[in-house]
Scaffold this motif. Sequence first.
Motif, mmCIF file in Angstrom:
data_model
loop_
_atom_site.group_PDB
_atom_site.id
_atom_site.type_symbol
_atom_site.label_atom_id
_atom_site.label_comp_id
_atom_site.label_asym_id
_atom_site.label_seq_id
_atom_site.Cartn_x
_atom_site.Cartn_y
_atom_site.Cartn_z
ATOM 1 N N SER A 31 0.804 -1.214 0.000
ATOM 2 C CA SER A 31 0.000 0.000 0.000
ATOM 3 C C SER A 31 0.842 1.271 0.000
ATOM 4 N N VAL A 32 1.915 1.329 0.808
ATOM 5 C CA VAL A 32 2.698 2.565 0.929
ATOM 6 C C VAL A 32 4.182 2.250 1.083
ATOM 7 N N VAL A 33 5.003 3.085 0.467
ATOM 8 C CA VAL A 33 6.446 3.094 0.685
ATOM 9 C C VAL A 33 6.787 4.530 1.060
ATOM 10 N N CYS A 34 7.445 4.725 2.214
ATOM 11 C CA CYS A 34 7.723 6.094 2.636
ATOM 12 C C CYS A 34 9.044 6.190 3.397
ATOM 13 N N LEU A 35 9.634 7.379 3.329
ATOM 14 C CA LEU A 35 10.816 7.672 4.124
ATOM 15 C C LEU A 35 10.364 7.925 5.558
ATOM 16 N N THR A 36 11.167 7.501 6.519
ATOM 17 C CA THR A 36 10.815 7.706 7.921
ATOM 18 C C THR A 36 11.829 8.634 8.582
ATOM 19 N N ASP A 37 11.610 8.877 9.858
ATOM 20 C CA ASP A 37 12.436 9.808 10.620
ATOM 21 C C ASP A 37 13.917 9.454 10.523
ATOM 22 N N GLY A 38 14.737 10.425 10.209
ATOM 23 C CA GLY A 38 16.176 10.227 10.096
ATOM 24 C C GLY A 38 16.670 10.084 8.672
ATOM 25 N N ALA A 39 15.755 10.145 7.703
ATOM 26 C CA ALA A 39 16.152 10.002 6.300
ATOM 27 C C ALA A 39 16.885 11.251 5.821
ATOM 28 N N LYS A 40 17.889 11.034 4.976
ATOM 29 C CA LYS A 40 18.636 12.137 4.375
ATOM 30 C C LYS A 40 17.964 12.540 3.072
ATOM 31 N N ASP A 41 18.296 13.733 2.582
ATOM 32 C CA ASP A 41 17.747 14.205 1.313
ATOM 33 C C ASP A 41 18.570 13.623 0.166
ATOM 34 N N GLU A 42 18.348 12.349 -0.090
ATOM 35 C CA GLU A 42 19.036 11.624 -1.160
ATOM 36 C C GLU A 42 18.029 10.698 -1.829
ATOM 37 N N CYS A 43 18.349 10.218 -3.009
ATOM 38 C CA CYS A 43 17.465 9.282 -3.697
ATOM 39 C C CYS A 43 17.534 7.919 -3.013
ATOM 40 N N ASN A 44 16.381 7.397 -2.672
ATOM 41 C CA ASN A 44 16.254 6.069 -2.080
ATOM 42 C C ASN A 44 15.415 5.225 -3.028
ATOM 43 N N VAL A 45 16.044 4.271 -3.669
ATOM 44 C CA VAL A 45 15.357 3.425 -4.643
ATOM 45 C C VAL A 45 15.038 2.089 -3.986
ATOM 46 N N VAL A 46 13.740 1.746 -3.984
ATOM 47 C CA VAL A 46 13.284 0.465 -3.452
ATOM 48 C C VAL A 46 12.874 -0.401 -4.629
ATOM 49 N N GLU A 47 13.392 -1.616 -4.638
ATOM 50 C CA GLU A 47 13.010 -2.541 -5.696
ATOM 51 C C GLU A 47 12.444 -3.818 -5.102
ATOM 52 N N VAL A 48 11.610 -4.475 -5.893
ATOM 53 C CA VAL A 48 11.009 -5.756 -5.529
ATOM 54 C C VAL A 48 11.697 -6.826 -6.351
ATOM 55 N N VAL A 49 12.153 -7.863 -5.667
ATOM 56 C CA VAL A 49 12.818 -8.979 -6.342
ATOM 57 C C VAL A 49 11.915 -10.195 -6.211
ATOM 58 N N GLY A 50 11.540 -10.755 -7.347
ATOM 59 C CA GLY A 50 10.673 -11.926 -7.368
ATOM 60 C C GLY A 50 11.055 -12.837 -8.512
ATOM 61 N N ARG A 51 10.126 -13.668 -8.922
ATOM 62 C CA ARG A 51 10.341 -14.615 -10.018
ATOM 63 C C ARG A 51 9.332 -14.338 -11.120
ATOM 64 N N ASN A 52 9.795 -14.415 -12.372
ATOM 65 C CA ASN A 52 8.884 -14.226 -13.490
ATOM 66 C C ASN A 52 8.239 -15.553 -13.878
ATOM 67 N N HIS A 53 7.495 -15.563 -14.975
ATOM 68 C CA HIS A 53 6.775 -16.766 -15.404
ATOM 69 C C HIS A 53 7.710 -17.911 -15.808
ATOM 70 N N GLU A 54 8.974 -17.617 -16.073
ATOM 71 C CA GLU A 54 9.961 -18.652 -16.407
ATOM 72 C C GLU A 54 10.799 -19.036 -15.194
ATOM 73 N N ASN A 55 10.362 -18.595 -14.002
ATOM 74 C CA ASN A 55 11.015 -18.869 -12.725
ATOM 75 C C ASN A 55 12.422 -18.280 -12.638
ATOM 76 N N GLN A 56 12.665 -17.204 -13.378
ATOM 77 C CA GLN A 56 13.936 -16.491 -13.309
ATOM 78 C C GLN A 56 13.780 -15.306 -12.369
ATOM 79 N N GLU A 57 14.840 -15.017 -11.591
ATOM 80 C CA GLU A 57 14.786 -13.883 -10.680
ATOM 81 C C GLU A 57 14.748 -12.583 -11.465
ATOM 82 N N ILE A 58 13.875 -11.685 -11.027
ATOM 83 C CA ILE A 58 13.733 -10.399 -11.693
ATOM 84 C C ILE A 58 13.584 -9.317 -10.627
#
Length: 133
Positions: A31-58
């Motif tokens: 539902s939500v991805v957010c910066l919390t207390d103590g975060a610096k003013d920098e880019c924070n990239v969050v990625e999701v790692v899962g498996r595709n239909h061929e069972n390869q990590e993506i």
Amino acid sequence: LLLGCELTASTKSYTFQVDEEDDSDHILALSVVCLTDGAKDECNVVEVVGRNHENQEIAVPVANLKLSCQPLLSLDNFKLQPPVTFRLAAGSGPVHVAGWHRIMHREDASFEEDDDLSEEEEEELPPIMPAKK
């Protein structure tokens, strides 16, 4: 069930997994991805790692947060199927990931279809009339 995890410089990833022998279907809705207390003013990239239909990590980036311009992102219950890993690909966080874990037991999900609708249940639609000029 509620899900929440925090990604930081020291804890860059969190894996959500379920028991393989469980006879239920599991859905993870972010539902939500957010910066919390103590975060610096920098880019924070969050990625999701899962498996595709061929069972390869993506790995797919789902959020790029920066304190001064976008500290929060609503993911509108973005649905994933476990196992899935959340990874802080850039930045030092802390980034909080929140969502829901839904468990559907397979015996509860079985529905018998009733193709024998009575005539009372069938609704007849009126014919479409041409537009007036």
